[in-house]
Design an enzyme around this catalytic site. Structure first.
Site, PDB file in Angstrom:
ATOM      1  N   GLY A  69      45.652   8.789  50.128  1.00  0.00           N
ATOM      2  CA  GLY A  69      44.345   8.162  49.994  1.00  0.00           C
ATOM      3  C   GLY A  69      43.218   9.168  50.148  1.00  0.00           C
ATOM      4  O   GLY A  69      42.196   9.081  49.466  1.00  0.00           O
ATOM      5  N   GLN A 177      41.272  -0.071  53.637  1.00  0.00           N
ATOM      6  CA  GLN A 177      41.549  -1.085  54.664  1.00  0.00           C
ATOM      7  C   GLN A 177      41.624  -2.505  54.103  1.00  0.00           C
ATOM      8  O   GLN A 177      42.312  -3.364  54.656  1.00  0.00           O
ATOM      9  CB  GLN A 177      40.476  -1.037  55.760  1.00  0.00           C
ATOM     10  N   SER A 194      45.170   3.618  49.831  1.00  0.00           N
ATOM     11  CA  SER A 194      46.216   4.406  50.469  1.00  0.00           C
ATOM     12  C   SER A 194      47.384   3.503  50.822  1.00  0.00           C
ATOM     13  O   SER A 194      47.220   2.527  51.569  1.00  0.00           O
ATOM     14  CB  SER A 194      45.672   5.087  51.729  1.00  0.00           C
ATOM     15  N   ALA A 195      48.575   3.816  50.307  1.00  0.00           N
ATOM     16  CA  ALA A 195      49.720   2.910  50.416  1.00  0.00           C
ATOM     17  C   ALA A 195      50.165   2.667  51.847  1.00  0.00           C
ATOM     18  O   ALA A 195      50.606   1.561  52.184  1.00  0.00           O
ATOM     19  CB  ALA A 195      50.887   3.451  49.595  1.00  0.00           C
ATOM     20  N   HIS A 196      50.077   3.661  52.717  1.00  0.00           N
ATOM     21  CA  HIS A 196      50.599   3.457  54.075  1.00  0.00           C
ATOM     22  C   HIS A 196      49.727   2.523  54.898  1.00  0.00           C
ATOM     23  O   HIS A 196      50.106   2.104  55.991  1.00  0.00           O
ATOM     24  CB  HIS A 196      50.792   4.800  54.791  1.00  0.00           C
ATOM     25  N   CYS A 320      36.632  10.011  74.655  1.00  0.00           N
ATOM     26  CA  CYS A 320      37.609  10.537  75.603  1.00  0.00           C
ATOM     27  C   CYS A 320      38.983  10.751  74.978  1.00  0.00           C
ATOM     28  O   CYS A 320      39.834  11.407  75.571  1.00  0.00           O
ATOM     29  CB  CYS A 320      37.754   9.583  76.779  1.00  0.00           C
TER      30      CYS A 320
END
Length: 459
Positions: A69, A177, A194-196, A320
């Site tokens: 992506g 997303q 993005s495939a993942h 953090c």
């Protein structure tokens, strides 16, 4: 172990696994060759392209597969800017875009181009009118994500796309997303995914360039993927990506409604069970599976470790948890609390019992972290120029805010506390604390060491 971080990467969908294994024996050959094995590979690639195009809502010949992506974003932005270089060198992005978009913008600016960053409201959304006002005669490209990766806020893509179309400017949408939940509305010009993110294999992205959009692929010429994505296609992974996208879309309506009920449960109950919490992101226009909140007086990294020990994998935009010690650019742009930030993004199939267990565990985890940070050493309060001064230089989040909270009651109403800090997160978290606690943030000024943040007690 409950995995609640699909916004980073989703587990491989069962359909993707089946398609991947099934296509290993058929999709290994070069799809550009005319012999039998090549033709078989070409058939698999073409079928995957058509399936992905149908899910996106575009023509098959408008979509190419990339190696990720991020590569799709970089190639899309570079190609669109190059194709419209005669129009000008101005690029527009929102302040909360994914880092891949912002890195492309930085590279464009370093090469002599200009960039306008459109701000967002406290919910994380751009104002379509403000975005339209950023368009100029020399604007070559505009970029806007469909939904935010950290807080889940959906952007007004259709309204922005209409403004861009009226101005003759192409709009690139990063839909990584939102694609699992449905096609992107509006008259956009370019789109990436993005495939993942939807349960496909890692290493597969997609780039859509609508017909009629000026586009000049950058880098050495390659005959693969219409010249827009160099390198040999990973056909088994591409087939698995397309199959899983189709599978998650088939269950998106029912699963989205179910997961939205679970994230609404988190949004409603966390502020009641954990004191001093800010739930961030738009409460209505948001992805169904994602909820984010920030906890005052909490070290984000320590909290994530506590939740991991309790069996929950979550993410954070807190400074953090970063090697740079700076808060998330998304939270910073929104002006919300960054310390103790927790992002929960639920995978398909999450059971209500897992969410209930998370809600049971969270208050104790936050309380334990706060107790560990309850008596930090090294900070000193002194009178100086009529203000109580807290020296938190060298202390990282959330220590400066904790020290402020400890002494605000020591000054009379109308009196001030000055916090000295050199942690970048203080610039965001001290004003956010003031808003949450009903105190007045006066402002920031340079100091000999770090910066001085002045707070006036209202009550």
């Amino acid at each position: 172990m409950a995995y609640f971080d699909v916004a980073s990467s989703a587990p491989l969908h069962p359909v993707a696994r089946q398609a991947l294994v099934a296509s290993l024996d058929e999709g290994w050959a070069d799809p550009a060759r005319l012999y039998r094995e090549g033709r078989r590979a070409r058939l698999l690639l073409d079928a995957a392209r058509e399936a992905a195009a149908e899910a996106v809502g575009c023509r098959g010949d408008e979509l190419v597969f990339t190696s990720s992506g991020t590569r799709a974003v970089h190639s899309g932005i570079a190609g669109a800017l190059a194709g419209r270089r005669r129009a000008g060198g101005h690029l527009i992005v929102s302040a909360v875009e994914h880092s891949s978009v912002l890195h492309s913008a930085a590279a464009h600016e370093a090469g002599g181009g200009t960039v306008t960053e459109v701000p967002v409201d406290r919910g994380g959304a751009v104002d379509p009118e403000a975005y339209a006002a950023a368009l100029r005669e020399d604007t070559a490209l505009a970029c806007l994500q469909s939904a935010n990766h950290e807080v889940g806020t959906e952007q007004p893509v259709a309204e922005v796309a209409a403004a861009c179309r009226a101005a003759g400017v192409p709009l690139l949408v990063d839909a990584a997303q939102s694609l699992p939940w449905g096609p992107v509305d509006g008259d956009w010009s370019l789109l990436t995914g993005s495939a993942h993110k939807w349960g496909g294999p890692a290493g597969v992205g997609l780039l859509v360039v609508r017909k009629g959009v000026r586009f000049a692929a950058q880098g050495p010429v390659d005959e693969r993927e219409s010249g827009r994505a160099a390198g040999f296609e990973n056909i088994p992974a591409i087939v698995a990506a397309a199959a899983s996208l189709r599978a998650v879309r088939a269950e998106a309506v029912a699963e989205g409604a179910r997961l939205r009920e679970l994230t609404e449960r988190i949004r409603a109950r966390v502020p009641g069970s954990v004191p001093d919490v800010e739930v961030v992101g738009d409460p209505v226009r948001r992805l169904p599976h994602l909820v984010t909140f920030s906890c005052l007086y909490v070290d984000g990294e320590t909290l994530l470790h506590e939740l991991d020990r309790a069996g929950f994998s979550v993410s954070s935009g807190s400074s953090c948890t970063s090697s740079t010690l700076t808060p998330s650019h998304v939270l910073r742009a929104m002006g919300v609390l960054s310390e103790g930030n927790v992002r929960v993004s639920l995978p398909v199939g999450t059971e209500a019992a897992e969410v209930e267990r998370f809600l049971d565990v969270l208050p104790g985890a936050v309380r334990e972290v706060r107790e560990k940070l309850g008596a930090p050493g090294g900070a000193r309060a002194r009178e100086e120029g009529g203000s109580l001064v807290v020296d938190a230089v060298g202390k990282r989040c959330p220590i400066p805010v904790i020290e402020l909270a400890k002494v605000i009651g020591d000054v009379p109403v109308g009196g001030t506390v000055t916090v000295l800090a050199d942690d970048e997160a203080a610039r965001l978290d001290i004003p956010a604390w003031c808003e949450m606690r009903g105190q007045e943030y006066v402002g920031e000024r340079p100091a000999d060491r770090g910066s001085a943040y002045v707070v006036r007690r209202r009550s």
